[in-house]
Design a protein around this motif. Sequence first.
Motif, PDB file in Angstrom:
ATOM      1  N   UNK A   1       0.876  -1.176   0.000  1.00 48.43           N
ATOM      2  CA  UNK A   1       0.000   0.000   0.000  1.00 48.43           C
ATOM      3  C   UNK A   1       0.921   1.237   0.000  1.00 48.43           C
ATOM      4  N   UNK A   2       0.441   2.366  -0.511  1.00 48.24           N
ATOM      5  CA  UNK A   2       1.320   3.534  -0.656  1.00 48.24           C
ATOM      6  C   UNK A   2       1.751   4.136   0.687  1.00 48.24           C
ATOM      7  N   UNK A   3       2.963   4.702   0.685  1.00 51.29           N
ATOM      8  CA  UNK A   3       3.450   5.506   1.801  1.00 51.29           C
ATOM      9  C   UNK A   3       3.702   6.904   1.259  1.00 51.29           C
ATOM     10  N   UNK A   4       3.196   7.911   1.945  1.00 45.74           N
ATOM     11  CA  UNK A   4       3.376   9.287   1.459  1.00 45.74           C
ATOM     12  C   UNK A   4       4.117  10.095   2.510  1.00 45.74           C
ATOM     13  N   UNK A   5       5.167  10.798   2.068  1.00 50.12           N
ATOM     14  CA  UNK A   5       5.999  11.598   2.971  1.00 50.12           C
ATOM     15  C   UNK A   5       5.934  13.053   2.517  1.00 50.12           C
ATOM     16  N   UNK A   6       5.811  13.941   3.493  1.00 51.47           N
ATOM     17  CA  UNK A   6       5.724  15.368   3.186  1.00 51.47           C
ATOM     18  C   UNK A   6       6.644  16.117   4.130  1.00 51.47           C
ATOM     19  N   UNK A   7       7.493  16.977   3.579  1.00 51.77           N
ATOM     20  CA  UNK A   7       8.389  17.732   4.442  1.00 51.77           C
ATOM     21  C   UNK A   7       9.414  18.503   3.651  1.00 51.77           C
ATOM     22  N   UNK A   8      10.470  18.950   4.353  1.00 51.54           N
ATOM     23  CA  UNK A   8      11.527  19.746   3.718  1.00 51.54           C
ATOM     24  C   UNK A   8      12.864  19.040   3.851  1.00 51.54           C
ATOM     25  N   UNK A   9      13.684  19.195   2.829  1.00 47.80           N
ATOM     26  CA  UNK A   9      15.078  18.736   2.866  1.00 47.80           C
ATOM     27  C   UNK A   9      15.236  17.273   3.261  1.00 47.80           C
ATOM     28  N   UNK A  10      14.383  16.411   2.737  1.00 44.87           N
ATOM     29  CA  UNK A  10      14.597  14.984   2.997  1.00 44.87           C
ATOM     30  C   UNK A  10      15.214  14.336   1.766  1.00 44.87           C
ATOM     31  N   UNK A  11      15.886  13.217   2.000  1.00 43.53           N
ATOM     32  CA  UNK A  11      16.499  12.479   0.902  1.00 43.53           C
ATOM     33  C   UNK A  11      15.926  11.077   0.868  1.00 43.53           C
ATOM     34  N   UNK A  12      15.727  10.554  -0.342  1.00 41.47           N
ATOM     35  CA  UNK A  12      15.252   9.179  -0.491  1.00 41.47           C
ATOM     36  C   UNK A  12      16.437   8.312  -0.880  1.00 41.47           C
ATOM     37  N   UNK A  13      16.741   7.324  -0.033  1.00 37.13           N
ATOM     38  CA  UNK A  13      17.873   6.456  -0.331  1.00 37.13           C
ATOM     39  C   UNK A  13      17.386   5.088  -0.764  1.00 37.13           C
ATOM     40  N   UNK A  14      17.985   4.570  -1.811  1.00 37.85           N
ATOM     41  CA  UNK A  14      17.625   3.251  -2.286  1.00 37.85           C
ATOM     42  C   UNK A  14      18.489   2.203  -1.596  1.00 37.85           C
ATOM     43  N   UNK A  15      17.983   0.978  -1.564  1.00 38.39           N
ATOM     44  CA  UNK A  15      18.739  -0.087  -0.910  1.00 38.39           C
ATOM     45  C   UNK A  15      19.802  -0.658  -1.857  1.00 38.39           C
ATOM     46  N   UNK A  16      20.886  -1.126  -1.282  1.00 35.70           N
ATOM     47  CA  UNK A  16      21.923  -1.848  -2.018  1.00 35.70           C
ATOM     48  C   UNK A  16      22.505  -1.104  -3.216  1.00 35.70           C
ATOM     49  N   UNK A  17      22.390   0.195  -3.216  1.00 34.81           N
ATOM     50  CA  UNK A  17      23.030   0.977  -4.269  1.00 34.81           C
ATOM     51  C   UNK A  17      22.391   0.870  -5.638  1.00 34.81           C
ATOM     52  N   UNK A  18      21.175   0.337  -5.722  1.00 34.89           N
ATOM     53  CA  UNK A  18      20.514   0.237  -7.025  1.00 34.89           C
ATOM     54  C   UNK A  18      20.142   1.626  -7.533  1.00 34.89           C
ATOM     55  N   UNK A  19      20.111   1.749  -8.846  1.00 34.94           N
ATOM     56  CA  UNK A  19      19.786   3.050  -9.440  1.00 34.94           C
ATOM     57  C   UNK A  19      18.275   3.201  -9.641  1.00 34.94           C
ATOM     58  N   UNK A  20      17.858   4.429  -9.873  1.00 34.31           N
ATOM     59  CA  UNK A  20      16.468   4.737 -10.208  1.00 34.31           C
ATOM     60  C   UNK A  20      16.395   5.105 -11.679  1.00 34.31           C
ATOM     61  N   UNK A  21      15.354   4.691 -12.351  1.00 35.42           N
ATOM     62  CA  UNK A  21      15.027   5.252 -13.664  1.00 35.42           C
ATOM     63  C   UNK A  21      13.995   6.340 -13.397  1.00 35.42           C
ATOM     64  N   UNK A  22      14.346   7.569 -13.748  1.00 33.39           N
ATOM     65  CA  UNK A  22      13.485   8.718 -13.402  1.00 33.39           C
ATOM     66  C   UNK A  22      13.010   9.422 -14.665  1.00 33.39           C
ATOM     67  N   UNK A  23      11.727   9.719 -14.706  1.00 35.87           N
ATOM     68  CA  UNK A  23      11.159  10.469 -15.840  1.00 35.87           C
ATOM     69  C   UNK A  23      10.517  11.748 -15.293  1.00 35.87           C
ATOM     70  N   UNK A  24      11.050  12.912 -15.695  1.00 44.14           N
ATOM     71  CA  UNK A  24      10.406  14.174 -15.292  1.00 44.14           C
ATOM     72  C   UNK A  24       9.236  14.503 -16.229  1.00 44.14           C
ATOM     73  N   UNK A  25       8.210  15.094 -15.660  1.00 44.14           N
ATOM     74  CA  UNK A  25       7.045  15.520 -16.449  1.00 44.14           C
ATOM     75  C   UNK A  25       6.743  16.983 -16.151  1.00 44.14           C
TER      76      UNK A  25
END
Lengths: 130, 172
Positions: free
Chosen positions: B120-144
């Motif tokens: 189920x979704x988790x939603x975070x709201x705030x300032x100056x937070x960073x999202x870290x991925x596990x095990x150094x895997x990369x993200x594929x990111x698409x800006x819209x």
Amino acid sequence: MALDVLIVDDSSAIRKILMRVLAQTDLKLGDIFEAADGVDAIKILEANKVGLVLSDINMPNMDGLQLLTSVRSRPEWNGIPIIMITTEGNQAKVMEAVQLGAQGYVRKPFTAEQIKEKISSCLSSAGRAE
Amino acid sequence: MELGLTHDEIAAFIRVNTEKVFSMMLDLPLVASPAVVEGALANGEGGVIALVGFAGEWSGSGSIRCSDALACSISAKLLLTDFDCVNDEVLDAMGEIANMVVGNFKDDAADKLGLVGLSTPTVIYGNNFQARNFNGQTWTAVPFDCAGETFEVKISLVPSRILHETPCIPHR
């Protein structure tokens, strides 16, 4: 006779959207109940005479397929049309829902027209005129 | 990294499904920018991030990140209600948008990923937070681009068996 409807989804946003869509139909609506999971849904079904259920599948506590199983195991609820409205598109889950007794299945994202058409066809099949 | 999908395929699925959700549920046109591959630690300036986890043969997560103002605009289109600030309804709406985008991505990618379930979704709201991925895997990111602002949809996936073979990251 007015139709009481139960909307089951852990997202209040989706419940609100479905209430809006129901209000756009030609149905003579009675009460519209909301439940955030299958456990709450069962309590509402026990306390009210619901004529249509719109339910998500992926929910905490009791998911939509468990809810379907519970509803179909109770003879007094066996005739209630249930439409699954869910992000879950896994074909095995769709088949399971149909086998468990869901009358309709709508994938999210959806349009209001898709929901209205599915409600209309399910109620017609259930012998309830709009 | 062994991946059932290339980054280009992941980006294509992100584009198609994000545009589908925004078109059908919000009637908001989007303009996608070229996809980028981001490191495990994604920089952030705050705002709203909605995350949905993958579990099963593959692990990882999908996310949507946007500013407070855009989260309010998106939620207003979804719920036909004006929002001056991020509240529970906005967070719930953003979680559901993420759920639909990531859920449809999962179904499109099912042929290559096999059986994968969603959290189920988790939603975070705030300032100056960073999202870290596990095990150094990369993200594929698409800006819209949407309503004069930019938001980003990202997916990170790794075969679950690789996670089980890799030692834990020690506490710092």
